[in-house]
Write a protein that holds these residues in place. Structure first.
Motif, short mmCIF file in Angstrom:
data_model
loop_
_atom_site.label_atom_id
_atom_site.label_comp_id
_atom_site.label_asym_id
_atom_site.label_seq_id
_atom_site.Cartn_x
_atom_site.Cartn_y
_atom_site.Cartn_z
N LEU A 139 41.38 36.25 48.32
CA LEU A 139 41.65 37.38 47.65
C LEU A 139 40.66 38.10 46.73
N ASP A 140 40.85 39.49 46.55
CA ASP A 140 39.80 40.05 45.64
C ASP A 140 40.30 40.03 44.50
N GLY A 141 41.50 40.08 44.06
CA GLY A 141 41.99 40.26 42.59
C GLY A 141 43.42 39.38 42.62
N ALA A 142 43.79 39.35 41.42
CA ALA A 142 45.16 38.15 41.28
C ALA A 142 45.84 39.01 40.13
N VAL A 143 47.05 38.74 39.92
CA VAL A 143 48.04 39.03 38.90
C VAL A 143 48.50 37.65 38.29
N LEU A 144 48.17 37.37 37.10
CA LEU A 144 48.74 36.30 36.43
C LEU A 144 49.91 36.47 35.65
N VAL A 145 51.02 35.80 36.36
CA VAL A 145 52.14 36.14 35.72
C VAL A 145 52.40 34.93 34.48
N TYR B 263 36.58 31.07 41.65
CA TYR B 263 36.17 32.25 42.72
C TYR B 263 35.74 33.57 42.13
N ASN B 264 35.67 33.73 40.78
CA ASN B 264 35.43 35.01 40.08
C ASN B 264 36.48 35.92 40.51
N VAL B 265 37.60 35.58 40.54
CA VAL B 265 38.54 36.73 40.84
C VAL B 265 39.23 37.60 39.64
N PRO B 266 38.98 38.82 39.52
CA PRO B 266 39.27 39.56 38.49
C PRO B 266 40.91 39.39 38.37
N ARG B 267 41.22 39.72 37.04
CA ARG B 267 42.80 39.33 36.99
C ARG B 267 43.51 40.44 36.01
N ILE B 268 44.87 40.66 36.46
CA ILE B 268 45.79 41.50 35.43
C ILE B 268 46.75 40.51 35.00
N VAL C 34 57.70 47.03 36.78
CA VAL C 34 57.00 46.65 38.09
C VAL C 34 56.09 47.77 38.76
N GLN C 35 56.79 49.21 38.57
CA GLN C 35 56.02 50.19 39.25
C GLN C 35 54.66 50.48 38.62
N THR C 36 54.80 50.15 36.91
CA THR C 36 53.44 50.54 36.36
C THR C 36 52.72 49.32 36.46
N LEU C 37 52.96 48.16 36.89
CA LEU C 37 52.08 47.00 37.39
C LEU C 37 51.29 47.51 38.50
N LEU C 38 52.29 48.08 39.62
CA LEU C 38 51.41 48.48 40.69
C LEU C 38 50.45 49.62 40.63
N ASP C 39 50.95 50.44 39.75
CA ASP C 39 49.91 51.42 39.09
C ASP C 39 48.67 50.79 38.72
#
Length: 694
Positions: free
Chosen positions: A100-106, A127-132, A268-273
């Motif tokens: 994966l290129d990016g991740a969401v850490l919940v 794996y140097n994965v950028p995260r939100i 959730v929609q603002t997270l998708l943005d």
């Protein structure tokens, strides 16, 4: 026509158990029109969440296998992998993050940064994965996103800053304040599908101004233009702020923090943005491959659809369609009917069917390009294989696979169960690299090994359900090791005369403990006292001896064997003679080196109401546990300890009865440590008894 890769996101959703990953994915699919009704993880309707397609997942309300899907948000194609939270299924997270290129850490707004959040964050860093970071469950009693953000900074050492503020908390959660646009965002409609922007409530304006100023100060470090705009004062272009946040996120120097409640359909929609705005597209990430034609020289894959194909098989699954191989394409284009090359086996593979997965549903496609995550149907390969065009031969760098720590004996009840069990084991060991099985030569029992009790429990349950293989489960076995504690010398001569040419070899040197690594061989032979061709035979002999110690028959670890002298015979010396001489030499030195038994120590985190803190600590002390720290967070406390794995069997039942079912624990492998003398004596006695009986 080649696709615009800047409009592609490959993301994973990872978190601690029960943080709401699957619920969040369900809402994402609903808002992107991939599903048209929302179902809950433990819903009363019996349907269950889309991403938990396995019967066991629906029953237990947990994610066991990572599931892939894709959706489209405002013209951006998002491939999503929903991963499990239990440490027992950590390989599912490991292999998802690898591609994966990016991740969401919940994170849970009440639990905050928990033990598995730390593990997942470590995997993302590997794996140097950028995260939100997405702080979920802001509707729960005791929700405190501010505290969770501080924990991200302190416990995970992330430069995490809130891009939003909650409007109300717990039962009063109404929406969020966006600190970039300085607008209040509300989620109206039956399922929060109508987004309404409004002015920030007057009571929150001062705090919002203060937090925005702190945010701008932080992100302006990533953009000179933004820094100038901040110093000049006045209105600042939103795009400048978004670009600076993206730059900081991609360099892993900044972690944007968003918040909401997936269950209550807020945020959730603002997270998708944010996923579309801040997380990388395939061309933002450098992925390396090894050129097998040029001494494994590293090169960066190009993401160009016109270049030769490079794709990595990262997960196998044997479902209702037969074997599915999930692949991530890194460069080139793959079309149905193409013939590709498996760089590990050297075999050509014809691509019959190509499909995109939507949890357990399959959608046929004709081709896929760089950056896509798709599934191949009916391909024989292993997890981690690289597929490429015939004109290049390369291999993607592999993923980290942790070693199993626990074993069980499984006994089929009849011949039919035996056949079905073999089929199940073949499939499971192929699918999951952390699940192993072998037949014990002495007892003739089938032994399965894995990452924890739950891991093995799920696989034995799947054998019964999916393969009708009724098996009885033996007592859990711990993966002990043996190790030496001091340096010892050896000088052993192997001589055997059997008429005709005999066997002769002398090996001398010393063994010593080493801190890191399992086994090392050092050749200090000078003057040809052992000919060159027999040096590798000595190494082979030591390796054989290291495979099984003489205290309890466990593998020997952390030993360095150095040979510095020896002798050979022109006729009687051979490969076998020197192997046997090395085995004898090792046995001679081993008992002099004061061997000891090592046991796996688990890092255990127990979370429960503070009123039960004393009882929980007592239960850990009874299990030879060492308490490392404890934290009180309101009515809840978290106790971290290191406990031998052998003492943790059945702990979940004990913990439930101690705390009226209100506490839970997680554990993961920490290290190996010597067993206490009394425990060691018991283990040796049991091993000798077993040897005598067999």
């Amino acid at each position: 026509m080649s696709k615009d890769l800047s409009k592609v996101r490959n993301i994973g959703i990872s978190a601690h158990i029960d943080s709401g990953k699957t619920t969040l994915t369900e809402r994402i699919l609903f808002y992107t029109d991939r599903i048209h009704a929302i179902h809950e993880v433990r819903g009363k309707d019996g349907v269950g969440a889309k991403m938990d397609s396995m019967e066991l997942e629906k029953e237990r309300g947990i994610t066991i296998q990572s599931a892939a899907t894709y959706c489209n948000w405002k013209g951006t194609e998002i491939n999503i992998i929903d991963t499990p939270g239990h440490v027992d299924f950590t390989v599912e997270v490991e292999r998802a993050l690898r591609v994966l290129d990016g991740a969401v850490l919940v994170l849970c707004s009440v639990g905050g940064v928990q033990s598995q959040s730390i593990t997942v964050n470590r995997q993302m860093t590997r794996y140097n994965v950028p995260r939100i970071a997405f702080i979920n469950k802001c509707d729960r009693t005791g929700a405190n996103p501010m505290k969770v953000t501080e924990q991200l900074q302190e416990k995970l050492e992330l430069n995490a800053h809130m891009l939003q503020m909650p409007i109300g908390l717990e039962n009063d959660l109404e929406g969020v304040v966006d600190l970039v646009t300085m607008k209040a965002i509300y989620y109206d409609g039956d399922n929060g599908e109508v987004i309404r922007e409004d002015d920030i409530p007057a009571a929150m304006q001062a705090e919002a101004d203060e937090k925005r100023e702190a945010l701008l100060e932080e992100v302006s470090m990533f953009s000179e233009e933004l820094m100038e705009a901040v110093l000049e004062g006045g209105d600042i272009d939103q795009q400048l702020i978004w670009d600076a946040i993206r730059k900081g996120t991609l360099s892993l120097d900044f972690t944007p923090v968003l918040m909401g409640s997936a269950y209550k359909n807020k945020g959730v929609q603002t997270l998708l943005d944010a996923v579309e705005r801040y997380l990388p597209c395939p061309t933002d990430v450098t992925n390396l491959a090894l050129d097998l034609k040029e001494d494994e020289k590293e090169f960066a894959v190009t993401n160009d659809p016109e270049d030769p194909l490079v794709a990595l098989a990262f997960k196998l699954e044997d479902g209702r369609y037969g074997q599915l191989t999930y692949i991530r394409t890194y460069q080139g284009t793959l079309t149905k009917g193409d013939t590709v090359f498996n760089s590990r086996t050297g075999k050509k593979v014809k691509i019959g069917r190509l499909c995109r997965m939507h949890s357990d549903e399959m959608e046929e496609i004709d081709s896929c390009g760089s950056g896509d995550i798709v599934a191949l149907f009916g391909i024989d390969c292993a997890s981690g294989d690289t597929f490429c065009s015939e004109d290049i031969s390369c291999s993607m760098t592999s993923m980290h696979i942790p070693e199993p720590v626990i074993s069980l004996a499984i006994i089929p009840v009849d011949n039919k169960a035996q056949v079905n069990m073999s089929k199940a084991l073949n499939r499971f060991t192929k699918e999951d690299p952390t699940f192993r099985s072998y037949v014990d030569k002495e007892t003739n029992e089938t032994i399965i090994s894995g990452m924890g009790e739950l891991h093995l429990e799920v696989y034995t349950e799947r054998m019964k359900r999916e393969y009708k293989a009724e098996v009885e489960v033996g007592a859990p076995q711990v993966a002990y090791r043996e190790a030496i504690s001091q340096r010892a010398e050896f000088n052993y001569t192997h001589k055997k005369q059997t008429g005709g040419s005999g066997q002769f070899g002398r090996v001398a040197g010393f063994m010593e403990p080493m801190e890191e690594g399992e086994y090392e061989f050092v050749d200090n032979i000078v003057g040809g006292v052992i000919p060159r061709e027999f040096i590798s035979s000595c190494d082979k002999g030591f390796k054989k001896a290291v495979a099984k110690g003489s205290l309890i028959g466990a593998p020997i670890t952390g030993v360095r064997c150095t040979i510095n002298d020896g002798a050979f015979h022109a006729v009687d010396s051979s490969d076998v003679a020197f192997q046997l001489a090395s085995v004898g030499a090792f046995k001679e030195g081993y008992m002099k080196a004061k061997p000891q038994i090592l046991e796996p120590i688990m890092k255990v985190a127990v979370e429960g109401p503070t009123e039960f803190q004393g009882a929980i600590m007592g239960s850990i002390n009874q299990r030879r546990g060492m308490i490392i720290g404890s934290m009180e967070e309101g009515l809840y406390s978290v106790i971290e300890a290191e406990v031998p794995l052998s003492e943790m069997f059945g702990y979940s039942t004990v913990l439930r009865s101690l705390t009226q079912g209100k506490a839970e624990f997680t554990m993961e492998f920490a290290n190996f440590k010597p067993v206490p003398k009394s425990v060691g004596e018991e283990l040796i006695k049991a091993f000798q008894e077993e040897k005598k009986n067999s």
